[in-house]
Design an enzyme around this catalytic site. Structure first.
Site, mmCIF file in Angstrom:
data_model
loop_
_atom_site.group_PDB
_atom_site.id
_atom_site.type_symbol
_atom_site.label_atom_id
_atom_site.label_comp_id
_atom_site.label_asym_id
_atom_site.label_seq_id
_atom_site.Cartn_x
_atom_site.Cartn_y
_atom_site.Cartn_z
ATOM 1 N N GLY A 1 0.828 -1.196 0.000
ATOM 2 C CA GLY A 1 0.000 0.000 0.000
ATOM 3 C C GLY A 1 0.862 1.245 0.000
ATOM 4 O O GLY A 1 2.057 1.190 0.276
ATOM 5 N N ASP B 1 -7.952 13.016 10.709
ATOM 6 C CA ASP B 1 -8.157 12.494 9.348
ATOM 7 C C ASP B 1 -8.893 11.159 9.393
ATOM 8 O O ASP B 1 -8.531 10.207 8.711
ATOM 9 C CB ASP B 1 -6.819 12.344 8.629
ATOM 10 C CG ASP B 1 -6.981 12.222 7.110
ATOM 11 O OD1 ASP B 1 -8.065 12.592 6.603
ATOM 12 O OD2 ASP B 1 -6.047 11.741 6.440
ATOM 13 N N GLY C 1 0.534 5.814 0.594
ATOM 14 C CA GLY C 1 -0.248 7.006 0.859
ATOM 15 C C GLY C 1 0.454 8.218 0.293
ATOM 16 O O GLY C 1 1.350 8.109 -0.557
ATOM 17 N N VAL D 1 4.087 1.375 2.115
ATOM 18 C CA VAL D 1 4.040 0.285 3.083
ATOM 19 C C VAL D 1 4.457 -1.013 2.400
ATOM 20 O O VAL D 1 3.940 -1.358 1.329
ATOM 21 C CB VAL D 1 2.633 0.140 3.690
ATOM 22 C CG1 VAL D 1 2.617 -0.985 4.733
ATOM 23 C CG2 VAL D 1 2.176 1.447 4.329
ATOM 24 N N LYS E 1 6.391 0.901 7.057
ATOM 25 C CA LYS E 1 6.009 2.107 6.323
ATOM 26 C C LYS E 1 7.239 2.997 6.194
ATOM 27 O O LYS E 1 7.834 3.380 7.205
ATOM 28 C CB LYS E 1 4.889 2.841 7.051
ATOM 29 C CG LYS E 1 4.365 4.071 6.319
ATOM 30 C CD LYS E 1 3.178 4.665 7.072
ATOM 31 C CE LYS E 1 2.597 5.869 6.353
ATOM 32 N NZ LYS E 1 1.435 6.435 7.078
#
Length: 452
Positions: A17, A132, A19, A24, A39
């Site tokens: 993943g 968030d 962001g 990650v 991460k």
């Protein structure tokens, strides 16, 4: 802040993943021989004046928030010169994916939502605001654990500055900044009024998540973030029952959602626990309805009305019947969980065997057979997780009746024991720890040796 080099301990694997500022990876912990998630700050942001402090802030905040519904951080350091966080490797999907799939009941999603509220309430007690919260940051594990992730924008309100490393001891958000995701922002956050953003902003965001669970859509929908912000600043969204009249949203749940999303922070729930309590009160009222209806359906002629004791026996019998049925349902769902879990394991093992025998130059159709089997294994695992949730809910209902409480507790202990074993087998340390703790809570002796 000097970061330890973790390159020797953690071996990075596939990307799982990414962001806005981090990537990650699945990784192997060479010392403890376990799978973890690492991460890493994106290479292009290593020297960025604001992203690096935010990345390190996330590490320090998560490391201190030890709660079952907050993603745990095991280590902080650097790999190849880039700051990194070592976290639990979670198997499952985001709440955003689940909502969009339309395959999971609203009731089940609300039970997950309550867990998120518990995690947020703990963070608030520790003086931390997430800022968030959204469905994409809520991770639902394969075995029922619910974790709130991505604390990169979190704000520490009460920690003394000396408790934090130099790079994150100052506020990295300036007055006028708009941080977060527009569709879930509180009005004061969307307007960049940093000083006005407190825990009530997280309450609003939780209300926006609840809105999406109830309606299947975000409170504000637009192609561009600037248009979402403009709509948010102009006024509240349509009420949930106006937005999605076909979904039969209960008025009580709509009222809870609208209070959480009140424009004035002072009109929102004062705590995430209050919000969770109102959701649970709705379910408690719904659970009580069948027994109340069953009791009221018994005809009583005025001239031949039973004594008070007899009426109590009728109501008690109805309740006992309902709890007995719940116990049977719980056992049936537990058995279905075991069947689906065994099937998922078999398919995953077969997929792994097929993948291991594929030649390096295997064609796409050959690899597609493995991918299809892996996909079926994941779908079956999701079905197992659904049966697990149904079993837990049914057994909790059965536990409310003293006549069935002991059997329900034993069934819950064994169910959580099985879920713990399955999560541990997959290396999902968060779910494993959660289910082990629940098994210990419900076990009255039979599993003591195994759990010791």
């Amino acid at each position: 802040m000097q970061l330890r080099d973790l390159s020797e301990r953690y071996e990075l694997g596939a990307e799982v993943g990414r962001g806005s500022i981090g990537v990650v990876y699945r990784a192997n912990d060479r010392i403890l021989d376990r799978q973890v998630a690492v991460k890493v700050l994106r290479p292009g942001l290593l020297d960025h004046a604001r992203h690096r402090p935010r990345f390190l802030r996330e590490a320090m905040i998560c490391a201190r928030l030890g709660h079952p519904n907050i993603v745990p951080v095991f280590d902080v350091g650097a790999i190849d010169g880039a700051p990194c966080l070592v976290m639990a490797l979670l198997g499952g999907r985001s709440l955003r994916t689940i909502i969009r799939s339309g395959r999971m009941s609203v009731a089940r999603q609300l039970s997950w939502f309550v867990q998120v509220c518990n995690g947020v309430a703990f963070a608030h007690q520790m003086g931390i605001i997430h800022r968030d919260i959204k469905p994409a940051h809520v991770f639902v594990g394969d075995f029922g654990q619910v974790v709130l992730t991505d604390w990169g924008l979190a704000k520490a309100q009460r920690w003394p500055a000396e408790d934090l490393p130099a790079p994150v001891s100052h506020e990295v958000t300036r007055v006028g900044d708009v941080v977060g995701t527009p569709a879930y922002m509180a009005p004061e956050q969307a307007e960049g009024r940093v000083a006005a953003v407190d825990h009530h902003a997280d309450i609003y965001a939780l209300g926006a998540v609840l809105y999406e669970i109830l309606t299947g859509t975000r409170p504000y929908e637009a192609a561009r973030s600037i248009d979402v912000l403009r709509a948010l600043r102009n006024g509240p969204p349509d009420a949930p029952r106006v937005r999605a009249p076909e979904r039969g949203i209960p008025a009580a749940l709509e009222a809870v959602c609208l209070q959480a999303m009140a424009r004035d922070p002072g009109e929102r729930f004062d705590s995430a626990l209050d919000l969770a309590a109102n959701i649970e009160a709705h379910f408690d009222a719904r659970r009580a309805e069948p027994a109340e209806r069953a009791a009221s359906d018994v005809p009583v002629a005025p001239a031949e009305a039973e004594s008070t004791d007899t009426q109590h026996q009728i109501r008690g019998g109805s309740t006992a019947h309902a709890s007995g049925r719940a116990l049977a349902d719980g056992r049936a769902e537990s058995a279905a969980f075991e069947r689906q879990l065994r099937s998922a394991r078999q398919m995953a093992a077969e997929a792994a065997r097929m993948a291991a025998t594929l030649p390096y130059e295997a064609s796409r159709p050959e690899r597609a057979r493995v991918w299809r089997l892996q996909s079926r294994a994941r779908d079956t695992q999701e079905q197992a997780a659904w049966h697990l949730g149904q079993a837990i809910e049914a057994l909790h209902r059965a536990q409310s009746d003293p006549d069935h409480a002991a059997d329900a507790r034993e069934a819950l202990a064994r169910l959580h024991r099985d879920a713990w074993r399955a999560a541990d087998e997959l290396g999902n340390t968060v779910s494993a720890a959660y289910h082990r703790a629940r098994a210990e809570t419900y076990d009255d002796g039979p599993l003591a040796t195994e759990l010791a």
